[in-house]
Motif scaffolding. Sequence first.
Motif, mmCIF file in Angstrom:
data_model
loop_
_atom_site.group_PDB
_atom_site.id
_atom_site.type_symbol
_atom_site.label_atom_id
_atom_site.label_comp_id
_atom_site.label_asym_id
_atom_site.label_seq_id
_atom_site.Cartn_x
_atom_site.Cartn_y
_atom_site.Cartn_z
ATOM 1 N N GLY A 2 -106.862 -79.974 7.353
ATOM 2 C CA GLY A 2 -107.338 -80.740 8.505
ATOM 3 C C GLY A 2 -108.308 -79.971 9.371
ATOM 4 O O GLY A 2 -109.304 -80.518 9.854
ATOM 5 N N ILE A 3 -108.040 -78.695 9.577
ATOM 6 C CA ILE A 3 -108.935 -77.898 10.420
ATOM 7 C C ILE A 3 -110.297 -77.695 9.754
ATOM 8 O O ILE A 3 -111.327 -77.688 10.417
ATOM 9 C CB ILE A 3 -108.292 -76.551 10.826
ATOM 10 C CG1 ILE A 3 -109.071 -75.956 11.988
ATOM 11 C CG2 ILE A 3 -108.232 -75.587 9.673
ATOM 12 C CD1 ILE A 3 -108.290 -74.936 12.766
ATOM 13 N N VAL A 4 -110.301 -77.590 8.436
ATOM 14 C CA VAL A 4 -111.562 -77.443 7.698
ATOM 15 C C VAL A 4 -112.384 -78.722 7.833
ATOM 16 O O VAL A 4 -113.587 -78.679 8.093
ATOM 17 C CB VAL A 4 -111.299 -77.101 6.220
ATOM 18 C CG1 VAL A 4 -112.590 -77.089 5.432
ATOM 19 C CG2 VAL A 4 -110.589 -75.759 6.101
ATOM 20 N N ILE A 5 -111.729 -79.865 7.677
ATOM 21 C CA ILE A 5 -112.425 -81.148 7.829
ATOM 22 C C ILE A 5 -112.931 -81.290 9.269
ATOM 23 O O ILE A 5 -114.040 -81.785 9.500
ATOM 24 C CB ILE A 5 -111.506 -82.323 7.433
ATOM 25 C CG1 ILE A 5 -111.221 -82.270 5.927
ATOM 26 C CG2 ILE A 5 -112.140 -83.668 7.811
ATOM 27 C CD1 ILE A 5 -110.171 -83.246 5.450
ATOM 28 N N GLY A 6 -112.145 -80.837 10.234
ATOM 29 C CA GLY A 6 -112.574 -80.876 11.626
ATOM 30 C C GLY A 6 -113.817 -80.033 11.868
ATOM 31 O O GLY A 6 -114.751 -80.459 12.557
#
Length: 95
Positions: A2-6
Amino acid sequence: MGIVIGVITFLIIGLFHPLVIKAEYYIGVKSWWIFLFMGISALLSTIWVKDVLYSSALGVFAFSSLWSIKEIFEQQERVRKGWFPKNPKKSICEG
């Protein structure tokens, strides 16, 4: 994940801000079709990409491209109001 996509979302949106400004400055609102083509192409690409990370990045790119169509016309209005510089070399016939 999720943090990478963010982070990818943040970078893509950050890319489109100056892209819209430059497109309006050098091409004008006629550049809207370029954003449409990029958006539809990226959107269709999400169908075939199986990896969640890449598919998500393509989706963000697609919708950022499509949102930029609206922004290119709003940028034209911001230039008209004097908030951004007008390109003196751009055709007067530009609508």
